[in-house]
Design a protein around this motif. Structure first.
Motif, PDB file in Angstrom:
ATOM      1  N   PRO A  96      -5.774  62.198 -14.377  1.00 36.92           N
ATOM      2  CA  PRO A  96      -6.860  61.263 -14.992  1.00 36.92           C
ATOM      3  C   PRO A  96      -7.636  61.688 -16.187  1.00 36.92           C
ATOM      4  CG  PRO A  96      -6.674  60.883 -12.627  1.00 36.92           C
ATOM      5  CD  PRO A  96      -6.081  62.197 -13.096  1.00 36.92           C
ATOM      6  N   GLN A  97      -7.920  62.958 -16.186  1.00 42.45           N
ATOM      7  CA  GLN A  97      -8.978  63.530 -17.046  1.00 42.45           C
ATOM      8  C   GLN A  97      -8.328  64.157 -18.006  1.00 42.45           C
ATOM      9  OE1 GLN A  97     -11.783  62.674 -15.953  1.00 42.45           O
ATOM     10  NE2 GLN A  97     -11.107  62.026 -13.925  1.00 42.45           N
ATOM     11  N   LYS A  98      -7.171  64.223 -18.293  1.00 40.10           N
ATOM     12  CA  LYS A  98      -6.280  64.684 -19.503  1.00 40.10           C
ATOM     13  C   LYS A  98      -6.855  64.216 -20.624  1.00 40.10           C
ATOM     14  CE  LYS A  98      -1.645  65.907 -20.895  1.00 40.10           C
ATOM     15  NZ  LYS A  98      -0.172  65.412 -20.690  1.00 40.10           N
ATOM     16  N   GLY A  99      -7.371  64.991 -21.663  1.00 37.58           N
ATOM     17  CA  GLY A  99      -7.696  64.863 -23.062  1.00 37.58           C
ATOM     18  C   GLY A  99      -9.269  64.798 -23.126  1.00 37.58           C
ATOM     19  N   ARG A 100      -9.870  64.952 -21.909  1.00 41.51           N
ATOM     20  CA  ARG A 100     -11.453  65.109 -21.680  1.00 41.51           C
ATOM     21  C   ARG A 100     -11.470  66.321 -22.775  1.00 41.51           C
ATOM     22  NH1 ARG A 100     -14.902  62.031 -19.512  1.00 41.51           N
ATOM     23  NH2 ARG A 100     -14.089  60.627 -17.942  1.00 41.51           N
ATOM     24  N   SER A 101     -12.550  66.119 -23.648  1.00 42.58           N
ATOM     25  CA  SER A 101     -13.040  67.511 -24.344  1.00 42.58           C
ATOM     26  C   SER A 101     -13.802  68.489 -23.702  1.00 42.58           C
ATOM     27  CB  SER A 101     -14.042  67.074 -25.616  1.00 42.58           C
ATOM     28  OG  SER A 101     -15.076  66.439 -25.251  1.00 42.58           O
ATOM     29  N   ASN A 102     -14.279  67.956 -22.454  1.00 42.69           N
ATOM     30  CA  ASN A 102     -15.163  68.988 -21.620  1.00 42.69           C
ATOM     31  C   ASN A 102     -14.253  69.725 -20.500  1.00 42.69           C
ATOM     32  OD1 ASN A 102     -14.959  66.841 -20.155  1.00 42.69           O
ATOM     33  ND2 ASN A 102     -16.496  67.253 -18.726  1.00 42.69           N
ATOM     34  N   ALA A 149      -3.317  63.905  -8.962  1.00 47.86           N
ATOM     35  CA  ALA A 149      -4.218  63.302  -8.404  1.00 47.86           C
ATOM     36  C   ALA A 149      -5.608  63.263  -9.164  1.00 47.86           C
ATOM     37  CB  ALA A 149      -4.415  63.133  -7.115  1.00 47.86           C
ATOM     38  N   TYR A 150      -5.983  64.674  -9.607  1.00 45.40           N
ATOM     39  CA  TYR A 150      -7.566  64.841 -10.084  1.00 45.40           C
ATOM     40  C   TYR A 150      -7.400  65.099 -11.408  1.00 45.40           C
ATOM     41  CZ  TYR A 150      -9.213  64.399  -5.152  1.00 45.40           C
ATOM     42  OH  TYR A 150      -9.656  63.766  -4.028  1.00 45.40           O
ATOM     43  N   VAL A 210      -9.233  69.621  -7.467  1.00 42.17           N
ATOM     44  CA  VAL A 210     -10.125  68.676  -7.102  1.00 42.17           C
ATOM     45  C   VAL A 210     -11.619  69.018  -7.822  1.00 42.17           C
ATOM     46  CG1 VAL A 210     -11.702  67.607  -5.228  1.00 42.17           C
ATOM     47  CG2 VAL A 210      -8.949  68.280  -4.763  1.00 42.17           C
ATOM     48  N   ILE A 211     -12.075  70.224  -7.974  1.00 47.57           N
ATOM     49  CA  ILE A 211     -13.167  70.534  -8.396  1.00 47.57           C
ATOM     50  C   ILE A 211     -13.252  69.950  -9.765  1.00 47.57           C
ATOM     51  CG2 ILE A 211     -15.187  72.127  -8.592  1.00 47.57           C
ATOM     52  CD1 ILE A 211     -13.785  73.649  -6.140  1.00 47.57           C
ATOM     53  N   ALA A 212     -12.382  70.419 -10.439  1.00 47.31           N
ATOM     54  CA  ALA A 212     -12.102  70.735 -12.070  1.00 47.31           C
ATOM     55  C   ALA A 212     -12.001  69.113 -12.371  1.00 47.31           C
ATOM     56  CB  ALA A 212     -11.063  71.359 -12.391  1.00 47.31           C
ATOM     57  N   GLY A 213     -11.328  68.348 -11.723  1.00 47.56           N
ATOM     58  CA  GLY A 213     -11.239  67.088 -12.053  1.00 47.56           C
ATOM     59  C   GLY A 213     -12.514  66.153 -11.771  1.00 47.56           C
ATOM     60  N   ARG A 214     -13.121  66.353 -10.724  1.00 47.40           N
ATOM     61  CA  ARG A 214     -14.380  65.770 -10.318  1.00 47.40           C
ATOM     62  C   ARG A 214     -15.439  66.017 -11.452  1.00 47.40           C
ATOM     63  NH1 ARG A 214     -13.571  61.098  -7.520  1.00 47.40           N
ATOM     64  NH2 ARG A 214     -12.938  61.508  -5.431  1.00 47.40           N
TER      65      ARG A 214
END
Length: 521
Positions: free
Chosen positions: A208-214, A204-205, A18-22
Motif C-alpha cells: 500500500p505504500q508503493k510509490g511514496r517518496s519517503n 500487506a505492509y 511491517v516497520i517500513a510500511g507503518r
C-alpha cells in the motif's frame, strides 16, 4: 538511493516490512529498507500449495547447525527466508498468535506492560483482517488477511474427532479464547487472501505504500555491519551490485535480520561478548555477553506417517490441522504442537530408512512438535569479516525434558493416526511403528528437525544476558533497535510469524514516538 535517511531498517523480513510500511505511511520521515534477497514475485511465494519449494532455493539462507549430539550427530537444516517478506514469504502460512503465558513472560522480563497479554490482543486486533468465527479478540479490518483453509482434505475432520476423543478440546479458532487455555485442536489459521494467494508482510505492509517518496526499498542489499560512533548508531555498511556502500541513519537503525543474522551483525559491529570479539580482532564497542546466546527453535519430528486408503492430494498450505497440548498436566501452558503434513514427511535419515513414498497423494503425516524447548544453543562468529560463515551450535535435544516431551507427542500422534476415527482413511502406519526404549530414542534423535523458527538470540529484558530493553533499544547504544524473533526472551508457543508481525507493529509505535510523529494506524 540517497546518502542518508531518517530510519534505516536492515532486513525486509516479517517484522522489517511491517516497520517500513507503518513508518512510511506517516508521510514525513524518510525510510530505507535493505533486503539481501529479491522481491519474491514468483509462484513459489504466492501459491500456498507449493511453499516447500522455497526451502533450499535462492530464497533460503540455507543455514545448518553444527553436529548435534542430541540428534545422533546430525546437522539440522535451518531454513530462513532470503526474500522480501522473509519467513512470511517462504514458510508454511500458519498464523498462530502464541499463548497468554508468552506475553505474561515478555511483560515480566521487560517490566513493560506494552508486551503483556492485553496489549498483545490489541495489537493483533489492529493487524488482522479475520474472516472466520466472530470473536471480540480478533481484528477484522487490519492489513493482514487471516482465514481458515477452504475445503481442507477430508482426513482433517477425522483428526479433529480423534484428538477431541483423547481430551484435546476441539475449537473453531485456535487464536481466540484458546490462547489462554490448556490446549485445543483446530483447523489452522492461514495468511491467505480471498483469491487464495499468500499474503506476506511485504504485500500487506509495503504494497500500500508503493510509490511514496519517503520510502526506498532496496533488494539485493546485504547488510555487513552497523557504524557506531561514540555509543551511537550512525549508519549502515551494506553490499549491493558487487560493491560496498555506506548510508547514514540520522535518527534510527533497526536490525530486523532474524535470529541468526541479527546477532552476527551486532557482533561484527562490536556489540557482543568481549572475549569473543577480541578473539576475532573486533574492536569492542559494547560488552553484551547475551548476543548470540539463548538460541531456540521449535522441534518438529518427521514423523508419524500413515498410508491413505484412497490417495488424496494436499490442499491449501498442506498443513490444515494442528493441536496444542501439555506433555505433563502440571505445566502452566501447552508445550506440544503437532502438525498435519499432507504428504509423507521424514528426515534425511528416517525417510529413506522407512522407504516413504514420494508421491504426495499416497500418505499423510502427523509430525510431533515441541514448542517450549529447554535446550539452548548459541550463534557465534567464525571470523571478523561479514563473508565469514556464522557458527550455529543449536544444541537440540540436549535436555532430557525435551526428549521426554517428544515421546509423549509421538505417542499422541500414533494414537490419533491409529484411532477408530481414522480407520476410513488409514490403510496402515508406515512410520515409526510401536518402538520402545532405545529404539524409540534412536528414532526420535534421527527424526527431529525444526519448525524453521530460529529465535531468542538478542533477547529483551533487564538481566545481564539481555541485549535490548522493553523498548527494543540495544543496551548502551543510542539509536539502535532490534525488532525480530531474536528479541523473544523465550520462543513463543506456536508458529512465530504472528508474533514477529506483532513485534514489528510494536517497534513501529516506539520508533514513531521517538520521531515525534503521531500515529493514525
Amino acid at each position: 538511493m540517497q546518502d542518508s535517511y531518517d530510519v534505516v531498517i536492515c532486513g525486509g523480513g516479517a517484522a522489517g516490512c511491517v516497520i517500513a510500511g507503518r513508518l512510511a505511511s506517516l508521510g514525513e520521515a524518510s525510510v530505507l529498507l535493505l533486503e539481501a534477497g529479491g522481491p519474491g514475485e514468483v509462484a513459489e511465494v504466492t501459491d500456498p500449495r507449493i511453499w516447500m519449494r522455497n526451502i533450499g532455493s535462492e530464497r533460503d539462507w540455507r543455514f545448518a547447525s553444527e553436529p548435534c549430539a542430541g540428534l545422533n550427530g546430525r546437522r539440522a537444516p535451518l531454513p530462513m527466508g532470503r526474500v522480501l517478506g522473509g519467513g512470511s514469504s517462504v514458510n508454511g502460512l500458519v498464523w498462530a498468535r502464541g499463548h497468554k503465558a508468552d506475553f505474561d513472560l515478555w511483560e515480566a522480563e521487560t517490566g513493560d506492560p506494552g508486551w503483556g497479554f492485553d496489549a498483545a490482543i490489541a495489537l493483533y486486533r489492529r493487524i488482522e483482517s479475520w474472516d472466520g468465527p466472530a470473536s471480540a479478540l480478533r481484528g477484522v479490518d487490519g492489513p493482514m488477511p487471516i482465514t481458515l483453509p477452504k475445503d481442507p482434505v477430508p482426513v482433517v475432520g477425522a483428526l479433529l474427532d480423534a484428538a477431541s476423543s483423547l481430551g484435546i478440546p476441539r475449537v473453531d479458532d485456535h487464536n481466540a479464547e484458546a490462547m489462554s487455555g490448556d490446549g485445543c485442536c483446530a483447523v489452522t489459521n492461514v495468511n491467505v487472501a480471498p483469491d487464495g494467494t499468500r499474503v506476506s508482510t511485504a504485500r500487506a505492509y509495503l504494497g500500500p505504500q508503493k510509490g511514496r517518496s519517503n520510502l526506498t526499498v532496496l533488494t539485493g542489499a546485504t547488510v555487513r555491519r552497523v557504524r557506531i560512533e561514540r555509543g551511537r548508531a550512525t549508519g549502515v555498511e551494506f553490499e549491493t551490485g558487487g560493491g560496498i556502500r555506506m548510508v547514514e541513519a540520522r535518527r534510527q537503525v533497526v536490525l530486523s535480520l532474524g535470529g541468526i543474522q541479527t546477532p552476527k551483525t551486532l557482533m561484527l559491529s562490536g556489540v557482543g561478548d568481549e572475549s569473543e570479539l577480541k578473539r576475532h580482532g573486533i574492536e569492542v564497542v559494547r560488552h553484551l555477553p547475551g548476543v548470540g546466546g539463548n538460541f531456540q527453535d521449535h522441534i518438529l519430528v518427521g514423523g508419524c506417517v500413515f498410508e491413505y486408503r484412497t490417495p488424496e492430494k494436499p490442499r491449501n498450505n498442506s498443513a490444515e490441522f494442528t493441536f496444542f497440548c501439555k506433555s505433563d498436566a502440571s505445566l502452566p501452558s501447552p508445550d506440544l504442537q503437532p502438525m498435519l503434513e499432507e504428504t509423507a514427511f521424514g528426515s534425511e535419515v528416517t525417510g529413506p530408512a522407512y522407504g516413504l513414498p514420494t508421491d504426495p497423494s499416497l500418505a499423510f503425516t502427523l509430525a510431533p512438535g515441541l514448542i517450549r524447548p529447554k535446550s539452548r544453543g548459541r550463534v557465534s562468529l567464525t571470523g571478523p569479516r561479514p563473508e565469514d560463515p556464522v557458527r550455529i551450535d543449536a544444541n537440540f535435544l540436549s535436555e532430557e525434558a525435551d526428549v521426554a516431551a517428544l515421546r509423549v507427542a509421538l505417542d499422541l500422534c500414533r494414537d490419533i493416526g491409529n484411532s477408530e476415527a481414522l480407520r476410513p482413511f488409514v490403510k496402515r502406519e508406515l512410520m515409526p511403528g510401536p518402538l520402545v526404549g532405545p529404539e524409540l530414542l534412536h528414532f526420535l534423535r534421527n527424526a527431529a528437525g525444526t519448525y524453521f523458527h530460529q529465535s531468542c538470540t538478542a533477547k529483551m529484558g533487564r538481566d545481564p544476558q539481555s541485549v535490548v530493553d522493553g523498548s527494543l533499544r540495544v543496551h548502551g547504544i543510542d539509536n539502535l533497535r532490534v525488532a525480530d524473533a531474536s528479541v523473544m526472551p523465550a520462543i513463543a508457543g506456536g508458529n512465530t510469524l504472528a508474533p514477529c508481525v506483532l513485534i514489528g507493529e510494536r517497534a513501529a509505535d516506539l520508533i514513531a514516538a521517538d520521531l515525534g510523529k503521531p500515529t493514525s494506524w
